[in-house]
Write an enzyme that holds these catalytic residues in place. Structure first.
Site, short mmCIF file in Angstrom:
data_model
loop_
_atom_site.label_atom_id
_atom_site.label_comp_id
_atom_site.label_asym_id
_atom_site.label_seq_id
_atom_site.Cartn_x
_atom_site.Cartn_y
_atom_site.Cartn_z
CG ASN A 80 -2.17 0.74 1.07
OD1 ASN A 80 -2.42 1.32 0.00
ND2 ASN A 80 -3.00 0.77 2.10
CG HIS A 109 -11.83 -3.09 10.10
ND1 HIS A 109 -10.96 -2.40 9.28
CD2 HIS A 109 -11.20 -4.22 10.44
CE1 HIS A 109 -9.84 -3.10 9.14
NE2 HIS A 109 -9.96 -4.21 9.83
NE ARG A 128 -9.76 -2.39 13.18
CZ ARG A 128 -8.91 -1.71 12.39
NH1 ARG A 128 -7.67 -2.13 12.23
NH2 ARG A 128 -9.31 -0.63 11.74
CE1 TYR A 161 -5.39 2.14 10.74
CE2 TYR A 161 -6.35 1.41 12.82
CZ TYR A 161 -5.96 1.15 11.52
OH TYR A 161 -6.15 -0.08 11.00
CG ASP A 198 -4.78 -1.81 14.64
OD1 ASP A 198 -3.72 -1.60 15.26
OD2 ASP A 198 -4.84 -2.02 13.41
CG HIS A 248 -2.42 1.66 12.96
ND1 HIS A 248 -1.64 2.41 12.11
CD2 HIS A 248 -2.96 0.70 12.19
CE1 HIS A 248 -1.75 1.92 10.88
NE2 HIS A 248 -2.54 0.87 10.90
CD GLU A 305 -4.27 -5.17 14.49
OE1 GLU A 305 -5.42 -5.63 14.65
OE2 GLU A 305 -3.87 -4.70 13.41
CD GLU A 364 -1.22 -3.87 10.51
OE1 GLU A 364 -2.24 -4.44 10.92
OE2 GLU A 364 -1.20 -2.69 10.15
NE ARG A 417 -3.64 -8.79 13.20
CZ ARG A 417 -3.68 -7.92 12.20
NH1 ARG A 417 -2.78 -6.98 12.06
NH2 ARG A 417 -4.65 -7.98 11.31
CG HIS A 453 -2.48 -7.20 7.65
ND1 HIS A 453 -1.65 -6.54 6.77
CD2 HIS A 453 -3.30 -6.26 8.17
CE1 HIS A 453 -1.95 -5.25 6.77
NE2 HIS A 453 -2.94 -5.05 7.61
CD GLU A 473 -7.48 -6.70 9.28
OE1 GLU A 473 -6.29 -7.04 9.11
OE2 GLU A 473 -7.82 -5.53 9.49
CD1 TRP A 520 -1.68 7.42 10.30
CD2 TRP A 520 -1.26 5.48 9.26
NE1 TRP A 520 -2.86 6.96 9.77
CE2 TRP A 520 -2.63 5.77 9.14
CE3 TRP A 520 -0.76 4.32 8.70
CZ2 TRP A 520 -3.53 4.93 8.47
CZ3 TRP A 520 -1.63 3.47 8.03
CH2 TRP A 520 -3.02 3.79 7.91
C1 GCO Z 1 -5.23 -3.56 9.87
C2 GCO Z 1 -4.21 -2.59 9.47
C3 GCO Z 1 -4.48 -1.89 8.20
C4 GCO Z 1 -3.32 -0.99 7.81
C5 GCO Z 1 -3.19 -0.97 6.34
C6 GCO Z 1 -2.07 -0.11 5.86
O1 GCO Z 1 -5.18 -3.96 11.02
O2 GCO Z 1 -6.03 -3.95 9.03
O3 GCO Z 1 -3.78 -1.82 10.52
O4 GCO Z 1 -5.69 -1.23 8.22
O5 GCO Z 1 -3.53 0.29 8.30
O6 GCO Z 1 -2.97 -2.28 5.92
O7 GCO Z 1 -1.90 -0.27 4.50
MG MG Z 2 -3.63 -3.27 12.13
#
Ligand code: GCO
Ligand code: MG
Length: 409
Positions: free
Chosen positions: A45, A130, A155, A167, A217, A219, A243, A269, A290, A319, A346, A409
């Site tokens: 990504n 999500h 989540r 986020y 998450d 993050h 997470e 991830e 993950r 992931h 996920e 981030w």
């Molecule tokens: C998740 C992840 C994603 C990431 C994304 C970045 O747990 O699914 O945190 O949402 O933010 O893969 O490209």
């Molecule tokens: Mg994540």
């Protein structure tokens, strides 16, 4: 049955297709001289073209003429043979080759990939999705809608009072992270977040009862001690997992978190190889690993990571955001079906348009996913449809604290 397994299986063509049906995907197409096509996902990504160039400039010339059945030998050749190992670009490229070769092997033997991995050890793969909201009411409605769809695990992410954008919550309440010709900027302040999250989980547990699996998450934004404090504060709500509490490259951070909480921890991830997580696993500092097939060297490497995890009582939680293409998802589901230490998978809906390019046999019933039983991965990639959706540059957001400094981030 597919083609005769003894027939020559030389790779005759390798092409990379970058398309953007709703979001960007990088797809590798590997063709054998007798016309069998295997496909792999190489989407990274916000850095898609780096992987596309790695594949077309550096790996494709090495693949033409090789025997497509020599999956492990090809993996070793691309990993050990490059001298420059690891990293997201390299390992996403190797993953795409690996998955395409598993797809070919499935097609040539007439078997779905999970049969080649030893066969299914479960009937379906429990998925989480999500829920998100710009406030707690909106989050609760989103959570309830996913329970109605059949999910057993959800989540939860919510906007945090005092922060403009965070986020996991988009402008309309939903969430698709990559956007913009230049990166969006989100805001962060750990104190605001830590103040808010325990109350959010208390409310969800209160509203939805004791059995639904609750996930969250962080993050990669906390220090180890902040994460320990959050984990302890969440203990009454019996989370399925917390997470990515801290920046993932620091494995020893988890030792500190573990000393302070029994909330289960998940990470991985952004990992690419077993070397990113061997300390986490062998020290039992985490509960769920993950990594994604598409970012951690494909099925061949991820099953090794999973095997190490199994030895140490760590379960899987692959992931599966929208940036893992339907090909990557199918590959992950085949592996999920076949490993004893599966935990959860996920699932984030792909944007509209994706299904015009990728047609899968993936089903979702009563909270469980299944990749289908067609030979190989069970995904058809429509190259003509892909050509109608040209690549668009997109970036993941950047995070700034209220004082203007850049934060993870
Ligand atoms: C998740 C992840 C994603 C990431 C994304 C970045 O747990 O699914 O945190 O949402 O933010 O893969 O490209
Ligand atoms: Mg994540």
């Amino acid at each position: 049955m597919g083609a005769d397994y003894r027939a020559s299986m030389r790779i005759s063509d390798v092409r990379v297709v970058v398309c953007s049906p709703g979001r960007n995907y990088v797809t590798l197409v590997v063709e054998t001289e007798d016309g069998i096509i295997g496909i792999g996902d190489a989407t990274l990504n916000g850095r898609e073209l780096a992987v596309a160039a790695y594949l077309s400039e550096h790996l494709a010339p090495l693949l033409v003429g090789r025997d497509a059945r020599r999956i492990t030998d090809t993996w070793e050749y691309l990993y050990r043979g490059s001298y420059w190992r690891r990293g997201p670009v390299t390992m996403a490229a190797i993953a795409a080759v690996d998955v395409a070769l598993w797809d070919i092997l499935g097609k040539v033997t007439g078997q779905p990939v999970h049969q080649l991995l030893g066969g299914a050890v479960r009937d379906g793969v429990m998925a989480y999705t999500h829920a998100s909201g710009r406030d707690l009411d909106e989050l609760e409605a989103s959570f309830a809608a996913h329970l109605d769809e059949g999910y057993l695990a959800v989540r939860a992410q919510c906007a945090v009072p005092g922060l403009d954008t965070v986020y996991g919550v988009g402008a309309r309440g939903d969430y698709e992270p990559a956007s913009g010709e230049l990166p969006d900027e989100e805001t962060w302040e750990t104190a605001h977040y830590l103040e808010f999250v325990p109350g959010m989980m208390a409310r969800l547990r209160q509203t939805f009862g004791p059995t639904v699996h609750l996930l969250h998450d962080a993050h990669h934004r906390l220090t180890p001690i902040e994460a320990g404090r959050l984990g302890a504060a969440l203990e009454p709500y019996r989370m399925f997992w917390l997470e990515d509490p801290t920046p993932a490259e620091d494995q020893t951070a988890f030792r500190i978190i573990r000393q302070h909480t029994t909330t289960p921890l998940a990470v991985g991830e952004v990992f690419n190889t077993v070397w990113d997580c061997h300390e986490l696993i062998t020290n039992r500092w985490i509960d769920y690993i993950r990594c994604a097939v598409s970012h951690a060297g494909g099925i061949t490497h991820l099953r090794r990571i999973y095997a190490l995890a199994e030895t140490y009582g760590v379960r899987t939680g692959a992931h599966g955001p929208s940036d893992v293409s339907p090909i990557g998802h199918a590959a992950t589901l085949h592996l999920d079906l076949a490993v004893p230490n599966f935990g959860v998978q996920e699932r984030m809906q792909h944007p509209a348009g994706t299904e015009e390019v990728f047609r899968t046999g993936i089903s979702f019933d009563d909270g469980y996913l299944h990749p289908g039983t067609a030979p190989g991965l069970g995904v058809v990639f429509d190259e003509e449809a892909a050509a109608r959706f040209p690549y668009q540059r997109r970036y993941l957001p950047v995070n700034r604290r209220l004082d203007g400094s850049v934060h993870d981030w």
